[in-house]
Design a protein around this motif. Structure first.
Motif, mmCIF file in Angstrom:
data_model
loop_
_atom_site.group_PDB
_atom_site.id
_atom_site.type_symbol
_atom_site.label_atom_id
_atom_site.label_comp_id
_atom_site.label_asym_id
_atom_site.label_seq_id
_atom_site.Cartn_x
_atom_site.Cartn_y
_atom_site.Cartn_z
ATOM 1 N N LEU A 1 0.934 -1.143 0.031
ATOM 2 C CA LEU A 1 0.083 0.078 0.197
ATOM 3 C C LEU A 1 0.879 1.214 -0.128
ATOM 4 O O LEU A 1 0.331 2.229 -0.462
ATOM 5 C CB LEU A 1 -0.992 0.021 1.164
ATOM 6 C CG LEU A 1 -2.084 -1.021 0.984
ATOM 7 C CD1 LEU A 1 -2.849 -1.119 2.432
ATOM 8 C CD2 LEU A 1 -3.024 -0.889 -0.100
ATOM 9 N N LYS A 2 2.081 1.093 0.629
ATOM 10 C CA LYS A 2 2.977 2.281 0.658
ATOM 11 C C LYS A 2 3.740 2.364 -0.771
ATOM 12 O O LYS A 2 4.306 3.572 -1.132
ATOM 13 C CB LYS A 2 3.790 2.218 1.717
ATOM 14 C CG LYS A 2 3.468 2.632 3.146
ATOM 15 C CD LYS A 2 4.693 2.606 4.009
ATOM 16 C CE LYS A 2 4.063 2.543 5.471
ATOM 17 N NZ LYS A 2 5.003 1.911 6.533
ATOM 18 N N GLY A 3 3.716 1.451 -1.274
ATOM 19 C CA GLY A 3 4.329 1.453 -2.967
ATOM 20 C C GLY A 3 5.715 1.137 -2.824
ATOM 21 O O GLY A 3 6.457 1.504 -3.440
ATOM 22 N N VAL A 4 6.194 0.447 -1.541
ATOM 23 C CA VAL A 4 7.697 0.209 -1.472
ATOM 24 C C VAL A 4 7.772 -1.424 -1.694
ATOM 25 O O VAL A 4 6.933 -1.957 -1.629
ATOM 26 C CB VAL A 4 8.100 0.473 0.095
ATOM 27 C CG1 VAL A 4 8.130 1.992 0.361
ATOM 28 C CG2 VAL A 4 7.288 -0.518 1.088
ATOM 29 N N GLY A 5 9.157 -1.891 -2.043
ATOM 30 C CA GLY A 5 9.421 -2.911 -2.377
ATOM 31 C C GLY A 5 9.635 -3.821 -1.152
ATOM 32 O O GLY A 5 10.136 -3.267 -0.071
ATOM 33 N N LEU A 6 9.914 -5.185 -1.240
ATOM 34 C CA LEU A 6 10.007 -5.974 0.061
ATOM 35 C C LEU A 6 11.593 -5.842 0.417
ATOM 36 O O LEU A 6 11.709 -5.430 1.554
ATOM 37 C CB LEU A 6 10.015 -7.294 -0.368
ATOM 38 C CG LEU A 6 10.239 -8.498 0.554
ATOM 39 C CD1 LEU A 6 9.202 -8.547 1.576
ATOM 40 C CD2 LEU A 6 10.238 -9.742 -0.023
ATOM 41 N N ASN A 7 12.511 -5.596 -0.519
ATOM 42 C CA ASN A 7 14.000 -5.380 0.013
ATOM 43 C C ASN A 7 14.258 -4.135 -0.289
ATOM 44 O O ASN A 7 15.588 -3.784 -0.093
ATOM 45 C CB ASN A 7 14.733 -6.548 -0.871
ATOM 46 C CG ASN A 7 14.286 -7.852 -0.605
ATOM 47 O OD1 ASN A 7 14.177 -8.296 0.558
ATOM 48 N ND2 ASN A 7 14.246 -8.465 -1.830
ATOM 49 N N ASP A 8 13.716 -3.003 -0.085
ATOM 50 C CA ASP A 8 14.062 -1.592 -0.460
ATOM 51 C C ASP A 8 14.881 -1.049 0.661
ATOM 52 O O ASP A 8 15.847 -0.558 0.387
ATOM 53 C CB ASP A 8 12.801 -0.710 -0.739
ATOM 54 C CG ASP A 8 12.089 -0.752 -2.049
ATOM 55 O OD1 ASP A 8 12.564 -1.638 -2.752
ATOM 56 O OD2 ASP A 8 11.297 0.282 -2.184
ATOM 57 N N LYS A 9 14.719 -1.492 1.932
ATOM 58 C CA LYS A 9 15.267 -1.047 3.105
ATOM 59 C C LYS A 9 17.065 -1.424 2.938
ATOM 60 O O LYS A 9 17.885 -0.908 3.406
ATOM 61 C CB LYS A 9 14.686 -1.274 4.325
ATOM 62 C CG LYS A 9 14.865 -2.736 4.439
ATOM 63 C CD LYS A 9 14.249 -2.971 6.032
ATOM 64 C CE LYS A 9 13.957 -4.418 6.191
ATOM 65 N NZ LYS A 9 13.078 -4.515 7.681
ATOM 66 N N TYR A 10 17.168 -2.449 2.322
ATOM 67 C CA TYR A 10 18.348 -3.031 2.306
ATOM 68 C C TYR A 10 19.166 -2.475 0.987
ATOM 69 O O TYR A 10 20.443 -2.305 1.010
ATOM 70 C CB TYR A 10 18.350 -4.698 1.912
ATOM 71 C CG TYR A 10 17.742 -5.341 3.018
ATOM 72 C CD1 TYR A 10 18.459 -5.278 4.434
ATOM 73 C CD2 TYR A 10 16.632 -5.798 2.997
ATOM 74 C CE1 TYR A 10 17.408 -5.861 5.454
ATOM 75 C CE2 TYR A 10 15.739 -6.511 3.945
ATOM 76 C CZ TYR A 10 16.428 -6.523 5.332
ATOM 77 O OH TYR A 10 15.594 -7.068 6.216
ATOM 78 N N LYS A 11 18.446 -1.954 -0.181
ATOM 79 C CA LYS A 11 19.039 -1.794 -1.312
ATOM 80 C C LYS A 11 19.626 -0.399 -1.119
ATOM 81 O O LYS A 11 20.419 0.147 -1.942
ATOM 82 C CB LYS A 11 17.777 -1.573 -2.356
ATOM 83 C CG LYS A 11 17.545 -2.968 -2.918
ATOM 84 C CD LYS A 11 16.350 -2.939 -4.063
ATOM 85 C CE LYS A 11 16.066 -4.392 -4.480
ATOM 86 N NZ LYS A 11 14.871 -4.379 -5.115
ATOM 87 N N ASN A 12 19.429 0.388 0.027
ATOM 88 C CA ASN A 12 19.700 1.766 0.301
ATOM 89 C C ASN A 12 20.920 1.924 0.999
ATOM 90 O O ASN A 12 21.245 2.997 1.353
ATOM 91 C CB ASN A 12 18.627 2.656 0.736
ATOM 92 C CG ASN A 12 17.287 3.010 -0.459
ATOM 93 O OD1 ASN A 12 17.683 2.869 -1.526
ATOM 94 N ND2 ASN A 12 16.363 3.016 0.100
ATOM 95 N N CYS A 13 21.431 0.607 1.406
ATOM 96 C CA CYS A 13 22.339 0.559 2.369
ATOM 97 C C CYS A 13 23.680 1.391 1.737
ATOM 98 O O CYS A 13 24.050 0.757 0.709
ATOM 99 C CB CYS A 13 22.602 -0.599 2.763
ATOM 100 S SG CYS A 13 21.063 -1.049 4.051
#
Length: 198
Positions: A186-198
């Motif tokens: 619903l937020k439009g984020v991907g499952l692994n987005d938080k890891y991709k920005n590291c």
């Protein structure tokens, strides 16, 4: 190999084949191709499209034909660069005696003609279809807002979510995972987005 900033410098760095590279360069420069430097090596292009390049190594040197797969190769002078390269072919030499000037010029002219005809292998699109697990499909069918949000995601993100549900072994785990990913979709984020920005 150190970074070079001109074709002259490239030939100087590879001085063990300096004469041979200078000869090949003069043959190529007698055509309409424009000389540039890409990947720290001489590349010859037609209207911005790479046609041939020069390369020198420890024990050999050669000409790269970017779309060499389309050359007739009547003299059997071309080798496939690597198994995975579909279009690239090389003409490999070990010394001045190997260079048949007329043959080199004929191959380069044929490569130019092929470029003008637009002969090139187009890169394959990697657009894999998303394999939807039943649980995710059902959740999307029941909730139109969630369904719309899911459709707005990139195919890669859709695939990540689908695989996340699919890889759960038990139904209870699939349900837990579904509950976890619903607000993320619903937020439009991907499952692994938080890891991709590291």
């Amino acid at each position: 190999m150190k970074k070079v900033y001109s074709v002259e410098e490239y030939i100087e760095v590879n001085s063990h084949f300096g004469e041979e590279l200078t000869l090949l360069r003069s043959i190529i420069n007698s055509t309409e191709l424009s000389e540039t430097l890409k990947w720290s090596a001489p590349v010859y292009a037609l209207e911005g499209k790479n046609v041939v390049g020069l390369g020198a190594f420890k024990n050999h040197f050669g000409i790269w034909f970017f779309n060499g797969v389309f050359l007739k190769d009547e003299k059997n002078l071309l080798e496939q660069a690597q198994e995975k390269t579909k279009a690239l072919r090389q003409m490999r030499f070990t010394g001045m005696a190997d260079i048949d000037k007329a043959a080199v010029l004929a191959y380069v002219k044929e490569a130019i003609q092929n470029q003008k005809l637009g002969k090139e292998i187009k890169p394959e699109r990697k657009g894999k279809k998303v394999d939807m697990p039943a649980e995710l499909k059902s959740a999307l069918n029941k909730n139109s807002v969630l369904n719309d949000a899911f459709k707005m995601l990139t195919p890669g993100k859709q695939r990540e979510y689908a695989e996340y549900i699919q890889t759960a072994k038990q139904d209870a785990t699939k349900q837990t995972r579904l509950e976890k990913i619903t607000p993320m979709i619903l937020k439009g984020v991907g499952l692994n987005d938080k890891y991709k920005n590291c």
